[in-house]
Motif scaffolding. Sequence first.
Motif, PDB file in Angstrom:
ATOM      1  N   SER A  48       0.422  -1.652   0.136  1.00  0.00           N
ATOM      2  CA  SER A  48       0.010  -0.094  -0.028  1.00  0.00           C
ATOM      3  C   SER A  48       0.794   0.909  -0.084  1.00  0.00           C
ATOM      4  N   ASN A  51       2.167   1.813  -3.408  1.00  0.00           N
ATOM      5  CA  ASN A  51       1.403   1.826  -4.597  1.00  0.00           C
ATOM      6  C   ASN A  51       0.638   3.440  -4.444  1.00  0.00           C
ATOM      7  N   SER A  52       1.379   4.265  -3.579  1.00  0.00           N
ATOM      8  CA  SER A  52       0.619   5.422  -2.775  1.00  0.00           C
ATOM      9  C   SER A  52       1.565   6.636  -3.269  1.00  0.00           C
ATOM     10  N   VAL A  55       0.129   9.006  -5.969  1.00  0.00           N
ATOM     11  CA  VAL A  55      -0.943  10.198  -5.261  1.00  0.00           C
ATOM     12  C   VAL A  55      -0.007  10.962  -4.222  1.00  0.00           C
ATOM     13  N   VAL A  56       1.201  10.658  -4.018  1.00  0.00           N
ATOM     14  CA  VAL A  56       1.673  11.358  -2.840  1.00  0.00           C
ATOM     15  C   VAL A  56       2.373  12.145  -3.661  1.00  0.00           C
ATOM     16  N   ARG A  58       2.429  13.828  -5.930  1.00  0.00           N
ATOM     17  CA  ARG A  58       1.432  15.176  -6.171  1.00  0.00           C
ATOM     18  C   ARG A  58       1.369  16.064  -5.264  1.00  0.00           C
ATOM     19  N   VAL A  67      -4.290  16.318  -2.119  1.00  0.00           N
ATOM     20  CA  VAL A  67      -3.976  14.759  -2.045  1.00  0.00           C
ATOM     21  C   VAL A  67      -4.424  14.353  -1.582  1.00  0.00           C
ATOM     22  N   PHE A  68      -4.500  14.396  -0.321  1.00  0.00           N
ATOM     23  CA  PHE A  68      -6.003  13.502   0.333  1.00  0.00           C
ATOM     24  C   PHE A  68      -7.348  12.895  -0.701  1.00  0.00           C
ATOM     25  N   SER A  70      -7.374  12.555  -2.968  1.00  0.00           N
ATOM     26  CA  SER A  70      -7.529  11.370  -3.969  1.00  0.00           C
ATOM     27  C   SER A  70      -7.431  10.338  -3.501  1.00  0.00           C
ATOM     28  N   TYR A  71      -6.312  10.015  -2.840  1.00  0.00           N
ATOM     29  CA  TYR A  71      -5.884   9.083  -1.889  1.00  0.00           C
ATOM     30  C   TYR A  71      -7.201   8.398  -1.498  1.00  0.00           C
ATOM     31  N   TRP A  74      -8.729   6.427  -4.455  1.00  0.00           N
ATOM     32  CA  TRP A  74      -8.011   5.740  -5.387  1.00  0.00           C
ATOM     33  C   TRP A  74      -8.014   5.085  -4.195  1.00  0.00           C
ATOM     34  N   ARG A  75      -7.919   4.412  -2.831  1.00  0.00           N
ATOM     35  CA  ARG A  75      -8.008   3.716  -1.707  1.00  0.00           C
ATOM     36  C   ARG A  75      -9.685   2.747  -2.040  1.00  0.00           C
TER      37      ARG A  75
END
Length: 81
Positions: A48, A51-52, A55-56, A58, A67-68, A70-71, A74-75
Amino acid sequence: AITSGRAGPQDVAFYFVHWLTDLAGAEATPKEGSEKLVLKFPLRVLASFLNSFPVVQRLALESETAVFESYIAWRWASFGS
């Protein structure tokens, strides 16, 4: 550097990789550091984290809130996979 606008996505990724290797480096020997990552760090958590990265990274371009959000989206979507 992020708050001043001088950090790029690659800088953020480097910081996160450094943080990950720091976990292993906190042990007395390379063997113990490797064992810590392999045996004591849950694979699901490590996967995890790695794979982040897309996103991170950004964080260099977007606000923490964006960003949070989006994360989280995505999750949430990845749970259906």
